[in-house]
Motif scaffolding. Structure first.
Motif, PDB file in Angstrom:
ATOM      1  N   TYR A 199      -7.226   2.455  -4.915  1.00  0.00           N
ATOM      2  CA  TYR A 199      -6.234   1.399  -5.121  1.00  0.00           C
ATOM      3  C   TYR A 199      -5.075   1.573  -4.146  1.00  0.00           C
ATOM      4  O   TYR A 199      -4.782   2.683  -3.704  1.00  0.00           O
ATOM      5  CB  TYR A 199      -5.736   1.428  -6.577  1.00  0.00           C
ATOM      6  N   ASP A 200      -4.389   0.462  -3.829  1.00  0.00           N
ATOM      7  CA  ASP A 200      -3.250   0.511  -2.912  1.00  0.00           C
ATOM      8  C   ASP A 200      -2.127   1.376  -3.473  1.00  0.00           C
ATOM      9  O   ASP A 200      -1.496   2.130  -2.739  1.00  0.00           O
ATOM     10  CB  ASP A 200      -2.702  -0.907  -2.650  1.00  0.00           C
ATOM     11  N   LYS A 227     -10.645  -5.993  -4.052  1.00  0.00           N
ATOM     12  CA  LYS A 227      -9.915  -5.487  -2.889  1.00  0.00           C
ATOM     13  C   LYS A 227     -10.819  -5.485  -1.656  1.00  0.00           C
ATOM     14  O   LYS A 227     -10.402  -5.905  -0.577  1.00  0.00           O
ATOM     15  CB  LYS A 227      -9.364  -4.077  -3.178  1.00  0.00           C
ATOM     16  N   SER A 240      -3.843  -4.064  -4.865  1.00  0.00           N
ATOM     17  CA  SER A 240      -4.466  -3.448  -6.040  1.00  0.00           C
ATOM     18  C   SER A 240      -3.565  -2.341  -6.596  1.00  0.00           C
ATOM     19  O   SER A 240      -3.127  -1.458  -5.869  1.00  0.00           O
ATOM     20  CB  SER A 240      -5.859  -2.906  -5.693  1.00  0.00           C
TER      21      SER A 240
END
Length: 190
Positions: free
Chosen positions: A164-165, A112, A121
């Motif tokens: 993370y997204d 990422k 992600s």
């Protein structure tokens, strides 16, 4: 032809990541291609070189690191390396497919950081560490000692989820599959 994007899916062992990927991999709307990871561990029963992993010696793995042939790599367990070869990323994205990377949490964070907006992600979270223990024991593939090591590692890995997204809790498999599918579809169509 447009170059594909990267989708990182990470999770502690036993959280259903591989099962989720199997259920979405053939959805043509997602245009997914799968990266074959390299590892220095020995194959498990039924695993084939070039299908499940590229099984390479630790010496070869370390040489490829020196040659900058990995997009990401980690020593996941002492003496056991996993990584994604640059050649695999180029192969899949060059075909115009979106590359799904099934990788360890630190590797996911690294991808990422390296690819930014070209990567999505996703972190698959267990409902609880207790539930994860039940799942790992239900597999009946590991010793109790190995399971306890995996649970300790899972607690550590869960600490990476905020980087993370999107975090998806796999409490109900069908729901988790649809949440992953929806997140990827939104990402690849924008």
């Amino acid at each position: 032809m447009n170059k594909g994007k990267l989708i990182v899916i990470s999770a502690p062992s036993g959280c259903g990541k591989s099962t989720i990927i199997k259920q979405i991999i053939d959805d043509e709307r997602l245009k997914l291609g799968f990266s074959i990871s390299a590892t220095s561990r020995k194959p498990r029963e039924g695993e084939e070189h070039g299908v499940h992993y590229y099984f390479i010696s630790d010496e070869e793995f370390l040489q490829l690191i020196k040659e900058d042939k990995f997009v990401e790599w980690e020593e996941v367990y002492a003496g056991t390396h996993y990584g994604t070869l640059v050649s695999e990323v180029d192969r899949v994205t060059g075909e115009g497919r979106n590359l799904i990377l099934d990788i360890d949490v630190k590797g996911g964070v690294n991808v990422k950081e390296r690819f930014g907006e070209e990567a999505l992600s996703l972190f698959i979270m267990p409902p609880s560490v207790d539930e994860l223990g039940k799942r790992l024991r239900g597999r009946a593939t590991d010793s109790e000692e190995t399971i306890l090591k995996r649970l300790a590692k899972a607690e550590y890995e869960i600490g990476f989820a905020p980087q993370y997204d999107t975090v998806i809790i796999n409490d109900d498999l069908d729901t988790a599959v649809e949440e992953v599918r929806s997140a990827i579809l939104s990402f690849v169509t924008r």
